[in-house]
Design an enzyme around this catalytic site. Structure first.
Site, mmCIF file in Angstrom:
data_model
loop_
_atom_site.group_PDB
_atom_site.id
_atom_site.type_symbol
_atom_site.label_atom_id
_atom_site.label_comp_id
_atom_site.label_asym_id
_atom_site.label_seq_id
_atom_site.Cartn_x
_atom_site.Cartn_y
_atom_site.Cartn_z
ATOM 1 N N SER A 159 35.451 47.732 41.428
ATOM 2 C CA SER A 159 36.744 47.989 42.053
ATOM 3 C C SER A 159 37.461 49.043 41.222
ATOM 4 O O SER A 159 37.210 49.170 40.009
ATOM 5 C CB SER A 159 37.582 46.705 42.079
ATOM 6 O OG SER A 159 38.926 46.975 42.443
ATOM 7 N N TYR A 199 40.598 38.573 38.177
ATOM 8 C CA TYR A 199 39.732 39.413 39.006
ATOM 9 C C TYR A 199 39.576 40.796 38.387
ATOM 10 O O TYR A 199 38.461 41.313 38.247
ATOM 11 C CB TYR A 199 40.316 39.528 40.405
ATOM 12 C CG TYR A 199 39.592 40.507 41.304
ATOM 13 C CD1 TYR A 199 38.517 40.101 42.077
ATOM 14 C CD2 TYR A 199 39.987 41.838 41.385
ATOM 15 C CE1 TYR A 199 37.843 40.996 42.906
ATOM 16 C CE2 TYR A 199 39.330 42.745 42.206
ATOM 17 C CZ TYR A 199 38.264 42.317 42.963
ATOM 18 O OH TYR A 199 37.600 43.208 43.771
#
Length: 251
Positions: free
Chosen positions: A138, A151
């Site tokens: 990401s 995360y």
């Protein structure tokens, strides 16, 4: 990455980026196998895409990983591409006492799972032509989103692991790729209708172009500003980004 004639296993392949990527690669003449936890979702993608196969897999369960890796090697001996895409993302409130179950599940799924599955398949992949190990990280690996601190940390750790693995495999047959999406309209964080997020089909189309270019780091244009955030202004950039996103997620 070679675009046709591969045998590809994609984790988290029943929804979002994983499913869209699986379907796109299937349409380009590859044998695609998707992995996921929920049998009903696996059956649905198989029914909708004749020729795609599915295997039930929980990447957070070491027994499941070992069993699936062994099955893949036996049932799909030409397997040459592994795409580690499975992941979970939830608000985790790092300014408070962390929910231990959420924290553990996020680390096991997003970080330990891909490392464990790759480890189980690495010796097999080393024997295959045009072998690829790809990971979906990401842009939050480079600029953390404060409200999803765990995360973001797992994606940063996975990015670091990828750099090490790529270096160690540089003399082998195996290429190591990192796909680092920006905010995309998927079910993660209920983003399917988010206007600020990138449409999924646009993301997939642009990602395929970058994959075809031979790049090791797969970034679409919308993610490049986040990736370029390095140097002494990092903290200012991160704080400004999170001030904007706090208004989106918290109000």
């Amino acid at each position: 990455m070679k675009f046709t004639g591969n045998t590809i296993f994609i984790t988290g392949g029943t929804s979002g980026i994983g499913r869209a990527l699986a379907e796109a690669l299937h349409q380009r003449g590859n044998k695609v196998i998707v992995g996921g936890r929920r049998r009903a979702h696996l059956d649905e993608i198989v029914a909708a895409n004749p020729g795609i196969d599915a295997i039930q897999l929980d990447v957070a369960d070491p027994v499941s990983v070992e069993q699936v890796a062994a099955k893949l090697i036996v049932d799909y001996p030409n397997l040459n591409v592994l795409i580690n895409n499975a992941g979970i993302m939830q608000v985790d409130n790092a300014d408070q006492r962390l929910d231990d179950a959420l924290m553990t599940a996020t680390v096991e799924t997003n970080l330990v799972g891909p490392m464990r599955l790759t480890s189980a398949l690495i010796d097999h992949l080393k024997t295959k032509p045009d072998a690829v190990i790809a990971y979906t990280t990401s842009v939050l690996a480079f600029v953390p989103l404060a409200v999803t601190a765990v995360y973001s940390a797992t994606k940063a750790a996975l990015h670091s692991y990828i750099l090490s693995q790529r270096f160690l495999l540089q003399e082998s047959r195996v290429r190591v790729l990192e796909i680092a999406p920006p905010w995309v309209r998927t079910d993660l964080m209920n983003s399917r209708e988010a206007e600020q997020a990138m449409p999924l089909d646009q993301f997939i189309n642009e990602t395929l172009v970058v994959l075809d270019s031979g790049a090791d780091e797969v970034l679409v244009d919308a993610g490049k500003m986040m990736r370029g955030n390095v140097g002494p202004t990092e903290h200012e950039f991160v704080n400004g980004f999170n001030a904007q996103m706090k208004a989106v997620f918290i109000g």
